[in-house]
Scaffold this active site. Structure first.
Site, mmCIF file in Angstrom:
data_model
loop_
_atom_site.group_PDB
_atom_site.id
_atom_site.type_symbol
_atom_site.label_atom_id
_atom_site.label_comp_id
_atom_site.label_asym_id
_atom_site.label_seq_id
_atom_site.Cartn_x
_atom_site.Cartn_y
_atom_site.Cartn_z
ATOM 1 N N LYS A 1 1.011 -1.109 -0.008
ATOM 2 C CA LYS A 1 -0.242 -0.060 -0.118
ATOM 3 C C LYS A 1 0.949 1.144 -0.122
ATOM 4 O O LYS A 1 1.939 1.334 0.292
ATOM 5 C CB LYS A 1 -1.059 0.051 1.405
ATOM 6 C CG LYS A 1 -0.041 0.115 2.681
ATOM 7 C CD LYS A 1 -1.086 0.210 3.863
ATOM 8 C CE LYS A 1 -0.409 0.102 4.948
ATOM 9 N NZ LYS A 1 -1.308 0.131 6.390
ATOM 10 N N TYR B 1 17.745 30.299 5.209
ATOM 11 C CA TYR B 1 16.796 31.011 5.868
ATOM 12 C C TYR B 1 17.043 31.186 7.484
ATOM 13 O O TYR B 1 17.285 30.103 7.930
ATOM 14 C CB TYR B 1 15.270 30.703 5.902
ATOM 15 C CG TYR B 1 14.872 30.730 4.281
ATOM 16 C CD1 TYR B 1 14.716 31.800 3.636
ATOM 17 C CD2 TYR B 1 14.555 29.581 3.552
ATOM 18 C CE1 TYR B 1 14.308 31.841 2.341
ATOM 19 C CE2 TYR B 1 13.964 29.637 2.301
ATOM 20 C CZ TYR B 1 14.028 30.891 1.706
ATOM 21 O OH TYR B 1 13.637 31.049 0.430
#
Length: 374
Positions: free
Chosen positions: A43, A264
């Site tokens: 899955k 950043y």
């Protein structure tokens, strides 16, 4: 063997070693009795590894069936010529039952409404729905409750409008013996009261398969197929090999001065003149921003540290002590040329999460390259 499998124009990629996948399934099967079947859980696109590409290797190694999370995942396998039995482990909408019949996909049922809809389809089309019955023994997610399970199973077994193929449950916590023992006791009590002829009975997921021997006649193998631990505590799974790797090519190299910041917020500041390399992998590719300044990688046989905040599309490394040039490969996960192995389990510990989540994240937009270690 190498199959690029993608035409995306990226200098970054996930590398899937099908040789490691083969090693894992064969190693696990050696631990099981010969008469116990194996269902490979693929899955979420095989936990981010690529279900369509992994399925043939698993079948070649003797896997008997596949487990998916939705009808759509099953349809994708069928449309790629996977003919093995497919079981949807989770709940599916009743309006998708006819699609399940069309594509020969087995669904999990746990209510009389499911039986009524299956009966209506049979009366209208003459076609039977293949089903496994899910019993809720304590996960408290989906499933028929234990008090009504025996009657429900008997009613389903006598119904001429479905094909009852199996009965199963799912464990909430294999590492907590009290929780596990309570659930297995409930499950054994139920299956001891039903006619088990021609039924697949299964409850063992990855951790239960390794830790206990309540195999019945099938086990469900998930994260351990991909060489990763299913345990939150230290357990010996050294016989497994991590299937996933992550690599990126250097797109820029430059020097920064002492006290210069990187990325950043300048969460990293150079203590001396530093050579910085950039690769095009960021948090939009599934590498969590909270790993910033906490992980290492391999470059040209040397270990290098990631520096500065990981950005959406890029991240930086301190390569001051490494001879490198633009286009060289930095290995973030998997086998490297510095004799270290970079494990996604380590990332999971840093983030206080599970490896399942991290492998699934890597499928977002990175191309996958399939290899086979000789």
């Amino acid at each position: 063997m190498q199959n690029r499998g993608s035409n995306k124009h990226r200098d970054a990629w996930v590398e899937i070693d099908l040789g490691h996948l083969e090693h894992n399934i064969r190693a696990i099967k050696k631990k099981l009795p010969n008469d116990v079947k194996t269902l490979a859980v693929i899955k979420a696109d095989a936990y981010g590894h690529g279900s369509v590409m992994c399925a043939p290797t698993l079948l070649a190694c003797g896997v008997d069936a596949f487990g998916v999370a939705s009808i759509d995942e099953g349809v994708e396998l069928r449309e790629n010529k996977i003919t093995a039995p497919i079981l949807v482990l989770g709940a599916v909408p009743i309006w998708s039952f006819e699609t399940a019949i069309k594509y020969d996909i087995t669904v999990s049922i746990f209510s009389y409404e499911h039986l009524e809809v299956a009966k209506s389809i049979f009366e209208r089309t003459g076609k039977k729905l293949n089903v496994h019955i899910k019993i809720d023994t304590g996960m408290n997610r989906i499933g028929i409750d234990t008090a009504n399970a025996v009657k429900f199973i008997n009613d389903a077994k006598s119904a001429n409008y479905i094909n009852l193929k199996g009965v199963f449950t799912h464990f909430a916590d294999v590492e907590d013996n009290k929780i596990y023992e309570k659930q297995i006791e409930e499950f054994e009590k139920i299956v001891s009261k039903i006619d088990r002829e021609n039924l697949v009975i299964h409850c063992a997921n990855s951790p239960a398969t390794l830790k206990y021997n309540h195999y019945f006649n099938m086990v469900r193998l998930g994260i351990i197929l991909y060489g990763l631990t299913p345990f939150s505590k230290e357990e010996n799974v050294d016989f497994l090999k991590q299937v996933v790797g992550l690599k990126g090519r250097i797109t820029n190299i430059h020097k920064i001065k002492e006290n210069d910041g990187v990325s950043y917020g300048h969460k990293f500041k150079a203590q001396k003149e530093t050579v910085v390399a950039t690769i095009p992998i960021g948090y939009a590719d599934g590498v969590a921003r909270n790993l910033s300044n906490k992980i290492e990688a391999s470059l040209n046989g040397c270990k290098v540290k990631q520096i500065g905040n990981i950005t959406m599309d890029q991240m930086m490394f301190d390569i001051t002590n490494v001879n490198a040039e633009i286009g060289d490969i930095i290995t973030l996960l998997g086998k490297s040329d510095d004799e270290n192995f970079y494990s996604i389990d380590k990332w999971a510990k840093i983030l206080n999460t599970i490896n399942y989540e991290l492998t699934c994240r890597l499928k977002v937009r990175l191309p996958r390259i399939y290899t086979r270690e000789e």
